[in-house]
Design a protein around this motif. Structure first.
Motif, PDB file in Angstrom:
ATOM      1  N   SER A  35       3.897  74.952  85.021  1.00 39.04           N
ATOM      2  CA  SER A  35       3.286  75.470  83.792  1.00 39.04           C
ATOM      3  C   SER A  35       1.768  75.306  83.727  1.00 39.04           C
ATOM      4  O   SER A  35       1.181  75.351  82.661  1.00 39.04           O
ATOM      5  CB  SER A  35       3.892  74.803  82.553  1.00 39.04           C
ATOM      6  OG  SER A  35       5.219  75.229  82.411  1.00 39.04           O
ATOM      7  N   SER A  36       1.144  75.115  84.891  1.00 39.66           N
ATOM      8  CA  SER A  36      -0.315  74.981  84.865  1.00 39.66           C
ATOM      9  C   SER A  36      -0.968  76.344  84.680  1.00 39.66           C
ATOM     10  O   SER A  36      -2.154  76.432  84.383  1.00 39.66           O
ATOM     11  CB  SER A  36      -0.809  74.315  86.150  1.00 39.66           C
ATOM     12  OG  SER A  36      -0.341  75.038  87.270  1.00 39.66           O
ATOM     13  N   GLY A  37      -0.196  77.402  84.893  1.00 37.41           N
ATOM     14  CA  GLY A  37      -0.740  78.752  84.684  1.00 37.41           C
ATOM     15  C   GLY A  37      -0.884  79.543  85.980  1.00 37.41           C
ATOM     16  O   GLY A  37      -1.677  80.490  86.053  1.00 37.41           O
ATOM     17  N   LYS A  38      -0.121  79.191  87.016  1.00 35.37           N
ATOM     18  CA  LYS A  38      -0.233  79.872  88.323  1.00 35.37           C
ATOM     19  C   LYS A  38       0.098  81.363  88.223  1.00 35.37           C
ATOM     20  O   LYS A  38      -0.656  82.224  88.673  1.00 35.37           O
ATOM     21  CB  LYS A  38       0.719  79.216  89.351  1.00 35.37           C
ATOM     22  CG  LYS A  38       0.417  77.764  89.631  1.00 35.37           C
ATOM     23  CD  LYS A  38       1.410  77.161  90.601  1.00 35.37           C
ATOM     24  CE  LYS A  38       2.849  77.117  90.080  1.00 35.37           C
ATOM     25  NZ  LYS A  38       3.013  76.320  88.841  1.00 35.37           N
ATOM     26  N   SER A  39       1.260  81.640  87.628  1.00 33.66           N
ATOM     27  CA  SER A  39       1.672  83.043  87.512  1.00 33.66           C
ATOM     28  C   SER A  39       0.658  83.825  86.686  1.00 33.66           C
ATOM     29  O   SER A  39       0.318  84.964  87.012  1.00 33.66           O
ATOM     30  CB  SER A  39       3.058  83.147  86.894  1.00 33.66           C
ATOM     31  OG  SER A  39       3.996  82.464  87.713  1.00 33.66           O
ATOM     32  N   SER A  40       0.156  83.167  85.651  1.00 37.23           N
ATOM     33  CA  SER A  40      -0.827  83.839  84.801  1.00 37.23           C
ATOM     34  C   SER A  40      -2.086  84.187  85.601  1.00 37.23           C
ATOM     35  O   SER A  40      -2.649  85.278  85.455  1.00 37.23           O
ATOM     36  CB  SER A  40      -1.215  82.941  83.621  1.00 37.23           C
ATOM     37  OG  SER A  40      -0.063  82.564  82.910  1.00 37.23           O
ATOM     38  N   ARG A  53       6.443  84.456  82.872  1.00 33.17           N
ATOM     39  CA  ARG A  53       5.668  83.250  82.593  1.00 33.17           C
ATOM     40  C   ARG A  53       6.296  82.550  81.415  1.00 33.17           C
ATOM     41  O   ARG A  53       7.011  83.138  80.620  1.00 33.17           O
ATOM     42  CB  ARG A  53       4.221  83.590  82.228  1.00 33.17           C
ATOM     43  CG  ARG A  53       3.380  84.071  83.380  1.00 33.17           C
ATOM     44  CD  ARG A  53       2.449  85.117  82.903  1.00 33.17           C
ATOM     45  NE  ARG A  53       3.212  86.138  82.174  1.00 33.17           N
ATOM     46  CZ  ARG A  53       2.652  87.063  81.424  1.00 33.17           C
ATOM     47  NH1 ARG A  53       1.357  87.073  81.250  1.00 33.17           N
ATOM     48  NH2 ARG A  53       3.391  87.961  80.810  1.00 33.17           N
ATOM     49  N   GLY A  54       6.010  81.273  81.286  1.00 32.32           N
ATOM     50  CA  GLY A  54       6.534  80.566  80.129  1.00 32.32           C
ATOM     51  C   GLY A  54       6.525  79.085  80.355  1.00 32.32           C
ATOM     52  O   GLY A  54       5.954  78.599  81.332  1.00 32.32           O
ATOM     53  N   LYS A 227      -6.442  77.012  80.977  1.00 33.95           N
ATOM     54  CA  LYS A 227      -6.228  76.437  79.635  1.00 33.95           C
ATOM     55  C   LYS A 227      -7.447  75.712  79.074  1.00 33.95           C
ATOM     56  O   LYS A 227      -7.327  74.672  78.428  1.00 33.95           O
ATOM     57  CB  LYS A 227      -5.014  75.499  79.659  1.00 33.95           C
ATOM     58  CG  LYS A 227      -3.748  76.181  80.191  1.00 33.95           C
ATOM     59  CD  LYS A 227      -2.512  75.376  79.910  1.00 33.95           C
ATOM     60  CE  LYS A 227      -1.306  76.011  80.594  1.00 33.95           C
ATOM     61  NZ  LYS A 227      -0.060  75.309  80.351  1.00 33.95           N
ATOM     62  N   ASP A 229      -9.015  76.633  76.750  1.00 34.25           N
ATOM     63  CA  ASP A 229      -8.913  76.777  75.298  1.00 34.25           C
ATOM     64  C   ASP A 229      -7.997  75.728  74.681  1.00 34.25           C
ATOM     65  O   ASP A 229      -7.964  75.558  73.471  1.00 34.25           O
ATOM     66  CB  ASP A 229      -8.395  78.173  74.962  1.00 34.25           C
ATOM     67  CG  ASP A 229      -7.040  78.439  75.591  1.00 34.25           C
ATOM     68  OD1 ASP A 229      -6.839  78.028  76.771  1.00 34.25           O
ATOM     69  OD2 ASP A 229      -6.177  79.052  74.941  1.00 34.25           O
ATOM     70  N   VAL A 256      -9.480  81.324  81.046  1.00 37.33           N
ATOM     71  CA  VAL A 256      -8.588  81.242  79.891  1.00 37.33           C
ATOM     72  C   VAL A 256      -7.586  82.382  80.018  1.00 37.33           C
ATOM     73  O   VAL A 256      -7.953  83.552  79.972  1.00 37.33           O
ATOM     74  CB  VAL A 256      -9.373  81.369  78.562  1.00 37.33           C
ATOM     75  CG1 VAL A 256      -8.409  81.324  77.375  1.00 37.33           C
ATOM     76  CG2 VAL A 256     -10.422  80.286  78.454  1.00 37.33           C
ATOM     77  N   ASN A 257      -6.339  82.033  80.237  1.00 45.38           N
ATOM     78  CA  ASN A 257      -5.302  83.062  80.329  1.00 45.38           C
ATOM     79  C   ASN A 257      -4.680  83.269  78.965  1.00 45.38           C
ATOM     80  O   ASN A 257      -4.999  82.574  77.998  1.00 45.38           O
ATOM     81  CB  ASN A 257      -4.216  82.625  81.314  1.00 45.38           C
ATOM     82  CG  ASN A 257      -4.742  82.500  82.716  1.00 45.38           C
ATOM     83  OD1 ASN A 257      -5.493  83.354  83.193  1.00 45.38           O
ATOM     84  ND2 ASN A 257      -4.360  81.423  83.385  1.00 45.38           N
ATOM     85  N   ARG A 258      -3.735  84.182  78.918  1.00 47.46           N
ATOM     86  CA  ARG A 258      -3.049  84.412  77.654  1.00 47.46           C
ATOM     87  C   ARG A 258      -2.050  83.290  77.394  1.00 47.46           C
ATOM     88  O   ARG A 258      -1.363  82.824  78.297  1.00 47.46           O
ATOM     89  CB  ARG A 258      -2.336  85.764  77.686  1.00 47.46           C
ATOM     90  CG  ARG A 258      -3.305  86.914  77.527  1.00 47.46           C
ATOM     91  CD  ARG A 258      -2.659  88.224  77.826  1.00 47.46           C
ATOM     92  NE  ARG A 258      -2.217  88.274  79.208  1.00 47.46           N
ATOM     93  CZ  ARG A 258      -1.505  89.280  79.696  1.00 47.46           C
ATOM     94  NH1 ARG A 258      -1.149  90.278  78.908  1.00 47.46           N
ATOM     95  NH2 ARG A 258      -1.150  89.267  80.949  1.00 47.46           N
ATOM     96  N   SER A 259      -2.002  82.866  76.137  1.00 48.43           N
ATOM     97  CA  SER A 259      -1.047  81.821  75.767  1.00 48.43           C
ATOM     98  C   SER A 259       0.328  82.456  75.604  1.00 48.43           C
ATOM     99  O   SER A 259       0.470  83.683  75.606  1.00 48.43           O
ATOM    100  CB  SER A 259      -1.473  81.175  74.456  1.00 48.43           C
ATOM    101  OG  SER A 259      -1.394  82.148  73.427  1.00 48.43           O
ATOM    102  N   GLN A 260       1.317  81.603  75.452  1.00 48.20           N
ATOM    103  CA  GLN A 260       2.667  82.099  75.246  1.00 48.20           C
ATOM    104  C   GLN A 260       2.710  83.006  74.016  1.00 48.20           C
ATOM    105  O   GLN A 260       3.367  84.032  74.004  1.00 48.20           O
ATOM    106  CB  GLN A 260       3.637  80.919  75.085  1.00 48.20           C
ATOM    107  CG  GLN A 260       5.113  81.291  75.202  1.00 48.20           C
ATOM    108  CD  GLN A 260       5.451  81.856  76.593  1.00 48.20           C
ATOM    109  OE1 GLN A 260       4.846  81.485  77.604  1.00 48.20           O
ATOM    110  NE2 GLN A 260       6.397  82.777  76.633  1.00 48.20           N
ATOM    111  N   ILE A 263       1.409  86.383  74.778  1.00 48.96           N
ATOM    112  CA  ILE A 263       2.376  87.178  75.528  1.00 48.96           C
ATOM    113  C   ILE A 263       3.416  87.765  74.585  1.00 48.96           C
ATOM    114  O   ILE A 263       3.751  88.945  74.655  1.00 48.96           O
ATOM    115  CB  ILE A 263       3.051  86.311  76.613  1.00 48.96           C
ATOM    116  CG1 ILE A 263       2.001  85.898  77.651  1.00 48.96           C
ATOM    117  CG2 ILE A 263       4.200  87.048  77.293  1.00 48.96           C
ATOM    118  CD1 ILE A 263       2.423  84.759  78.541  1.00 48.96           C
TER     119      ILE A 263
END
Ligand code: GDP
Ligand code: MG
Length: 634
Positions: A35-40, A53-54, A227, A229, A256-260, A263
């Protein structure tokens, strides 16, 4: 990524030309904690939502994304719906290695144009192999994405590094994940994107440690901090981004990727990029231009370009080597015909000269039937003729009984008072006649040699004859024609030479032992069978005649040897030499034959065309390489 597309496309063209292995762009692999944001991060690089993602462990199988650049038109054909980007899941998910190349994948069984469908499909497919119990599987899931907006590149999304099993996950899940990650990142042609969330302790990042293990020099590790943010109020990632916590050679880029929530509420990528930029400007004004998704993409671009540039010198060398090769190949095919008249005359003359030259300076190796340069033709015949004729025994086929019968026939019932010359003549003529066949065989041999020389000349010396098969045929026809025409007259002459000898037996020849001399020398007589009832005189006569035949025969044999050789040289060899050129010109150098004779062999014309085309392509390739070297990406 799109900046590199024209470069890659140009390179692709070069590869097609030189048949080189396609430059393998580094695989980009993302690693990091769960959940560190790899897929994002991967998604923002591709610029599309399609990865699940999630929270929790979402990516549970390696996902290999094969990006395939296609020209716009082709893409339209792929996508029936007219969508601009298209993805295919490769099924079956059998063993497929990157080394096989991007384009040799199994036939896709499913085509998607809706990216949310892909997301669903990945989830279903993951559950199918791993079950719903949050287990993981090393079996990769392949997704091929065709688009004019992507590079030919492979991206790999991996499950996150976990600390201990959750739920009913297997107890060794941590080890399993590490092993799987290692199998990807240890590939030296892999760029490692280490993803760490800013709201966790970057200093203890397992992923960074792992990357350092496989890439101690840090030449292929890039750190991405997500993250930004989500940091606690009053804290910032300044130290981390400045590399004060853990320095990373290629750079540390905060995003900064999109948060859950984003999405769930369908926030678009464009919107999210704008928000990211605004956030960075506000929170990190000094670092804003060195961070963010756009900067990440640019950095990747730069790294890839760097990689491409490193490959260029080798490619350039290859192009140069091939250019030289094709230049010489093209040269060997001969120049295109400019003046047909001149060319025909030139080829004919060249052939005739070569032919005569070969006649004058070749040896005929009887054992191997090979021609070798060296001795003169005359010498060869002397040798051959000598051997053939000298092997004839003066008394071959002649028995004492034959001699006796001849004597008795000549003298009749009356006892002989003098040496019976009649019977000597009769017998010696019989022997001389025996010289005719071997002499005619010598003519045959000369003819064979002359025919062989035609072949020799066309194979070894006249490349043009391969180019113009019709002309080749015609030349062979003319030469064999001359030879055919000269054969009867030569044979006739040889026949006459023997006939001349038979016409008159010259017992007054200075070298001939005369009867008196022989008679005097014959003292011992060979014992004859008693049944023949020979008189003393007869026995003596037989021996005298035998010796006379030998003496006379040797004189004639020597003369025939000499004159057959001269006959062959005069009537056959020298004639061909003297008239070949004029006969060839007379029969072939005709306006109405010109086009036909100079019709190029189809193979040759085709090969020349191909070689010329390749050479042009190579020159273009060389030009392109220099252009790419100077390409500035920004
Ligand atoms: P992965 O397990 O490493 O692949 O992580 P994911 O990409 O699935 O992201 C995990 C969760 O974190 C998702 O809900 C994302 O929306 C969220 N997320 C990822 N990056 C960021 C970010 O930069 N900011 C915020 N607010 N959420 C993020
Ligand atoms: Mg993931």
């Amino acid at each position: 990524m799109e900046t590199l597309i024209p470069v890659i496309n140009k390179l692709q063209e070069i590869f097609n030309t030189v048949g080189a292995e396609v430059i393998q762009l580094p695989q980009i692999v993302v690693i990091g904690a769960q959940s560190s944001g790899k897929s994002s991060v991967l998604e923002s690089i591709v610029g599309r939502d399609f990865l699940p993602r999630g929270s929790g462990i979402v990516t549970r199988r390696p996902l290999v994304l094969l990006l395939v650049n296609v020209p716009f038109l082709e893409e339209r054909q792929h996508a029936a719906s007219g969508e601009t980007t298209l993805a295919q899941r490769e099924v079956p998910l059998g063993p497929w290695s990157v080394s096989q190349g991007l384009l040799c994948l199994p036939v896709p069984s499913q085509t998607f144009t809706d990216f949310s469908e892909i997301q669903q499909e990945i989830e279903t497919e993951t559950e199918r192999t791993t079950g719903t119990n949050k287990g993981i599987s090393p079996e990769p899931l392949y997704l091929k994405i065709y688009s004019p907006h992507v590079l030919n590149l492979t991206l790999v999304d991996l499950p996150g590094i976990t600390k201990g099993p959750v739920g009913d996950q297997p107890p060794d899940i941590e080890g399993q994940v590490l092993e799987m990650i290692l199998s990807y990142v240890s590939n030296p042609n892999c760029l490692i994107l280490v993803v760490t969330a800013a709201d966790t302790d970057v200093a203890t990042s397992e992923a960074l440690k792992l990357a350092r293990d496989v890439d101690p020099d840090g030449c292929r590790t890039l750190s991405v901090v997500t993250k930004l943010d989500l940091m606690d109020a009053g804290t910032d990632a300044m130290d981390v981004l400045m590399g004060r916590v853990i320095p990373v050679k290629l750079g540390i880029i905060g995003v900064v990727n999109r948060s859950q929530h984003d999405i769930k509420t369908w926030k678009s990528i464009t919107e999210s990029l704008q928000d990211e930029q605004a956030f960075l400007q506000k929170q990190y004004p000094l670092l804003a231009n060195r961070n963010g998704t756009r900067h990440l993409a640019k950095t990747l671009n730069r790294l890839l370009m760097h990689h491409i540039r490193n490959c260029l010198p080798e490619l350039k060398t290859r192009v140069n080597v091939l250019t030289a090769q094709y230049q010489s190949v093209l040269q060997s095919y001969g120049q295109p015909i400019e003046d047909k008249n001149a060319m025909l005359l030139q080829i004919i003359t060249k052939f005739a000269t070569e032919y005569c030259h070969t006649i004058e300076g070749t040896a005929w190796n009887i054992e191997t039937s090979e021609l070798c340069r060296g001795a003169r033709m005359g010498y060869i015949f002397q040798e051959t003729l000598g051997r053939t004729l000298e092997s004839i025994d003066p008394l071959a086929g002649l028995t004492m009984l034959d001699i006796l019968i001849a004597i008795r026939n000549a003298t009749g019932p009356r006892p002989a008072l003098f040496m019976p010359e009649v019977s000597f003549e009769l017998l010696v003529k019989r022997q001389i006649k025996r010289l005719e066949d071997p002499s005619l065989r010598c003519v045959q041999l000369a003819l064979q040699l002359l025919v062989h020389i035609i072949q020799h000349c066309s194979t070894y010396n006249t490349q043009e004859l391969l180019r113009f098969p019709k002309l080749h045929e015609a030349i062979v026809e003319v030469v064999t024609g001359i030879l055919r025409q000269r054969l009867p007259i030569t044979n006739e002459m040889v026949h006459n030479l023997v006939a001349i000898e038979l016409a008159y037996i010259n017992t007054k020849h200075p070298d001939f032992m005369d009867t008196a001399l022989v008679s005097a020398s014959v003292s011992t007589r060979k014992p004859m069978p008693a049944t023949w009832k020979l008189s003393q005189q007869e026995q003596w006569d037989c021996e005298v005649i035998r010796r006379l035949i030998i003496s006379y025969f040797l004189i004639v044999r020597k003369r025939i040897q000499d004159s057959v050789l001269k006959t062959i040289m005069h009537f056959l060899v020298n004639y061909v030499k003297d008239y070949l050129q004029s006969q060839l010109v007379g029969q072939l150098y005709k306006q109405e034959l010109l086009d036909m004779l100079l019709t190029e062999s189809e193979d040759m014309a085709q090969q020349r065309k191909e070689a010329a085309g390749l050479l042009q392509a190579l020159q273009r390739a060389s030009q392109t390489i220099s252009e790419i070297r100077e390409t500035q990406l920004w």
